[in-house]
Scaffold this active site. Structure first.
Site, mmCIF file in Angstrom:
data_model
loop_
_atom_site.group_PDB
_atom_site.id
_atom_site.type_symbol
_atom_site.label_atom_id
_atom_site.label_comp_id
_atom_site.label_asym_id
_atom_site.label_seq_id
_atom_site.Cartn_x
_atom_site.Cartn_y
_atom_site.Cartn_z
ATOM 1 N N SER A 1 -9.475 1.731 3.098
ATOM 2 C CA SER A 1 -8.609 2.461 2.198
ATOM 3 C C SER A 1 -7.586 1.587 1.456
ATOM 4 C CB SER A 1 -7.874 3.559 2.972
ATOM 5 O OG SER A 1 -7.035 3.005 3.960
ATOM 6 N N SER B 1 -9.562 -0.517 7.317
ATOM 7 C CA SER B 1 -9.036 -0.362 5.962
ATOM 8 C C SER B 1 -8.388 -1.592 5.344
ATOM 9 C CB SER B 1 -8.028 0.781 5.922
ATOM 10 O OG SER B 1 -8.723 1.983 5.812
ATOM 11 N N LYS C 1 0.858 -1.198 0.000
ATOM 12 C CA LYS C 1 0.000 0.000 0.000
ATOM 13 C C LYS C 1 0.887 1.238 0.000
ATOM 14 C CE LYS C 1 -3.822 1.897 2.819
ATOM 15 N NZ LYS C 1 -4.646 1.645 4.025
HETATM 16 N N1 GLN Z 1 -12.985 4.092 6.822
HETATM 17 C C1 GLN Z 1 -12.203 4.442 7.961
HETATM 18 C C2 GLN Z 1 -11.760 5.881 7.854
HETATM 19 O O1 GLN Z 1 -12.068 6.482 6.892
HETATM 20 C C3 GLN Z 1 -11.041 3.521 8.121
HETATM 21 C C4 GLN Z 1 -9.821 3.969 7.455
HETATM 22 C C5 GLN Z 1 -8.597 3.154 7.787
HETATM 23 O O2 GLN Z 1 -8.679 2.103 8.425
HETATM 24 N N2 GLN Z 1 -7.440 3.681 7.380
HETATM 25 O O3 GLN Z 1 -11.118 6.402 8.702
#
Ligand code: GLN
Length: 512
Positions: free
Chosen positions: A133, A157, A58
Site C-alpha cells: 500500500s 506494504s 505516507k
Molecule cells: N497487501 C497486504 C494487505 O492488503 C499488505 C498491506 C500492508 O502491509 N499494509 O493487507
C-alpha cells in the site's frame, strides 16, 4: 531555503508528479521548520544523509497540520493535530516533510489502486501500478522527487511497492520503531519503516527513527546484544556473523503449497490450487531471484537451501488476524469524532451507517465484514485463535534457522543463529497492469505469501532491486532475526556495490 533545493527542482518534480501522482498533499514551498526534538546520537555521515533534505510521508502517518486522509474519502479533509514520533525524529535532524503520499485505503491493498483519493502510477511504466500500500512513497523515491520516505508495512506494504518501483524498502522488527502517529490497521502486525534510494540512506533513516518511545508501549530500545547498525561486529553473541545465507527457493515454496488445502471442506482444494498458482513466480521474477542468489554467492556467502513448512498457512493466518484487528481498529470511524459525515441523518445509528456507506471503499468494507465474522462468538477458536497458533509456528520455524530473540536485559536468548538471513522473493510478479490484465483481488492476496510471514513473526525484512527485466525492476527480500537490521543492510550494501540501484527513464540524481 527550507532544504537544499537543487537547480530545476520544481520543474523536475512537477513533470514527474503529473505523470505519477504520488502525492495527496504536496507542499515543497513550506518555510523552513526545524522542529525541536530529541538530539539523536547519529554518526556524522549518517546525519548528513538526512539533514536538510526533503522527505515524503505516507498519508496514514501523522504530520502536524498536514492532511491525514489514510487514502479514505471518509477522512478526505482531515488534518492532523500532531506528528508521529518517527517523522518528528527526522524533522529534529533537519529534514523537511514536503508532502503526504498516496496509499491503498487504510493500507489495505497491494496496488495503491484501492485509494479513495486518487490514482498513482509506476514511474517505470505509468500504465502499471506502483504496488502498495505504500505506493506513493515508493513512486516518489523512485522518481527522485525525494531521497527517502516513510511508509508502513502490515503484510508487505513497504517491501512490495519498493520492489515494484526499484528502491530499497525496510520493514523493521516489530517494536523497533514507535507506532505513535501511525493510523492503526492491524496493530499487532504493522510498523513504520523506510523507503530510500540507497542502503546507506535506509540505514541512516532507520537509525534516526528507531528506539523506545514513551508514547508507544510496544516500542523498545535496541537490545544490548543486537548486531550494531554502525561499526564492525559487536562483543555480544548476537553480533556474530555466520557467513551463511538461507535460500527459500521458488521450488521449496511450490512444495510447501502443493500439500496445502485438502481439508475436505467444499471449495478448499480449489482455493488451495488457485493460491498455489498465484504464488508461482513469473519467469522474469525468477531470473531476478537467480541473479541475487548468484551475486551473494560471488560475494563469498555460503548458500543453504531452506524449507519453511508453516509457510503454506501464512496467508490465511495473516488475513484472519489482519481483518480481525481492522474490524476493531476501524470502529472509531463513526462520523462523530472524525471525518466526513452526511448532511442529514435520522438518528445516531443512521449517522454511523451513512458515514461508513459513503466513506469506506469496497475493500475496507469487505475486511471489516470478514473481521467481525472471524471474531463472532463461537467462531474465535476456529479462526482467530487458530491463526494465532499458526503465527507462533511460523516464528518458531524462522527462529530455528535464524536464532532466537532477546531477554528483558537485552541479552541474546534462544539458540545460536545457523544463518545470517534468508533470501526469498518479494512478490510473484513485477508491477502489474491495470484493467483486464490486472491481478484479481484474490490473486493479490495469495501473492502476499512472501511478505506477510515477516509480519506474523515480527521479524525485520528488507527488499531491494535485483535486476530489471523487460523494463521493470525485480526486487528480492532478505529476512533476519529480531533486531538484525544492521546485518540485513550490510548484505544489501554489499549487493549494491556490485549492482547499484537502477533508475526509471527520466530520473535525475538530485540528492547527495
Ligand atoms: N497487501 C497486504 C494487505 O492488503 C499488505 C498491506 C500492508 O502491509 N499494509 O493487507
Amino acid at each position: 531555503m527550507p532544504y537544499q533545493q537543487p537547480e530545476g527542482f520544481t520543474a523536475y518534480c512537477d513533470d514527474w508528479e503529473k505523470k505519477i501522482g504520488a502525492f495527496i498533499e504536496w507542499r515543497p514551498g513550506d518555510p523552513p521548520g526545524r522542529v525541536p526534538g530529541a538530539i539523536l546520537d547519529l554518526p556524522p555521515d549518517a546525519a548528513a544523509l538526512i539533514a536538510n533534505l526533503p522527505f515524503a510521508v505516507k498519508d496514514n502517518i501523522a504530520v502536524k497540520d498536514f492532511l491525514l486522509t489514510c487514502g479514505s474519502k471518509l477522512l478526505a479533509a482531515f488534518r492532523s493535530p500532531y506528528t508521529a514520533t518517527a517523522a518528528l525524529r527526522l524533522q529534529a535532524l533537519g529534514a523537511q516533510v514536503i508532502g503526504k503520499t498516496n496509499l491503498d485505503e487504510f493500507g489495505m491493498g497491494s496496488s495503491t489502486d484501492n485509494s479513495g483519493i486518487k490514482r498513482t502510477n509506476n514511474p517505470w511504466d505509468p500504465s502499471r501500478v506502483p504496488g502498495g500500500s505504500s505506493g506513493g512513497s515508493a513512486a516518489a523515491v523512485a522518481a527522485g522527487i525525494v531521497p527517502f520516505a516513510l511508509g508502513s508495512d502490515t503484510g508487505g506494504s513497504i517491501r512490495q511497492p519498493a520492489a515494484f518501483c526499484g528502491v530499497v524498502g525496510l520493514k523493521p522488527t516489530y517494536g523497533a520503531v514507535s507506532r505513535y502517529g501511525l493510523t492503526a490497521y492491524a496493530s499487532s502486525l504493522e510498523g513504520i519503516g523506510v523507503l530510500a534510494d540507497t542502503a546507506a540512506r535506509t540505514r541512516a533513516v532507520f537509525a534516526a527513527i528507531r528506539g523506545r518511545d514513551p508514547l508507544d508501549d510496544t516500542s523498545r530500545d535496541i537490545p544490548r546484544d543486537a548486531p550494531p547498525l554502525y561499526g564492525e561486529g559487536s562483543p555480544g553473541p548476537g553480533g556474530g556473523r555466520t557467513g551463511v545465507i538461507g535460500v527459500l527457493s521458488p521450488e521449496a515454496v511450490a512444495r510447501a503449497l502443493a500439500d496445502a488445502g485438502g481439508g475436505g471442506e467444499a471449495g478448499e482444494a480449489e482455493a488451495a490450487r488457485i493460491a498455489a498458482e498465484a504464488a508461482a513466480l513469473e519467469p522474469e521474477v525468477r531470473r531476478g531471484f537467480e541473479a541475487a542468489r548468484e551475486r551473494l554467492r560471488a560475494l563469498g556467502y555460503a548458500l543453504e537451501e531452506v524449507e519453511i513448512p508453516s509457510l503454506k498457512y501464512g496467508v490465511p493466518a495473516y488475513y484472519t488476524i489482519a481483518a480481525a484487528e481492522a474490524s476493531a481498529n476501524l470502529a472509531r470511524y463513526d462520523g462523530i469524532r472524525y471525518g466526513q459525515r452526511p448532511a442529514y441523518a435520522e438518528n445516531p445509528d443512521d449517522l454511523v451507517d451513512k458515514t461508513r456507506a459513503a466513506g469506506f471503499g469496497e475493500e475496507v468494507k469487505l475486511r471489516i465484514l470478514l473481521g467481525t465474522f472471524v471474531l463472532r462468538s463461537g467462531f474465535q477458536d476456529r479462526y482467530y485463535l487458530r491463526a494465532q497458533r499458526i503465527r507462533a509456528g511460523i516464528r518458531a520455524d524462522f527462529e530455528a534457522l535464524l536464532g532466537g530473540g532477546y531477554d528483558e536485559a537485552g541479552r541474546a536468548a534462544g539458540g545460536p543463529p545457523r544463518m545470517d538471513a534468508i533470501l526469498l522473493p518479494v512478490y510473484p510478479t513485477r508491477a502489474f497492469d491495470r484493467g483486464p490484465r490486472a491481478l484479481s483481488p484474490f490473486a493479490q492476496k495469495a501473492a502476499d505469501l512472501y511478505t506477510c510471514c515477516a509480519n506474523l513473526a515480527g521479524l525485520p525484512a528488507v527488499s531491494f532491486p535485483a535486476s530489471v527485466e523487460g523494463g521493470l525492476p525485480v526486487g528480492v527480500q532478505l529476512l533476519g532475526r529480531a533486531f538484525s537490521e544492521g546485518v540485513l543492510l550490510d548484505l544489501v550494501e554489499a549487493c549494491e556495490g556490485v549492482y547499484p540501484l537502477p533508475h526509471p527513464p527520466g530520473y535525475r540524481a538530485l540528492w547527495g
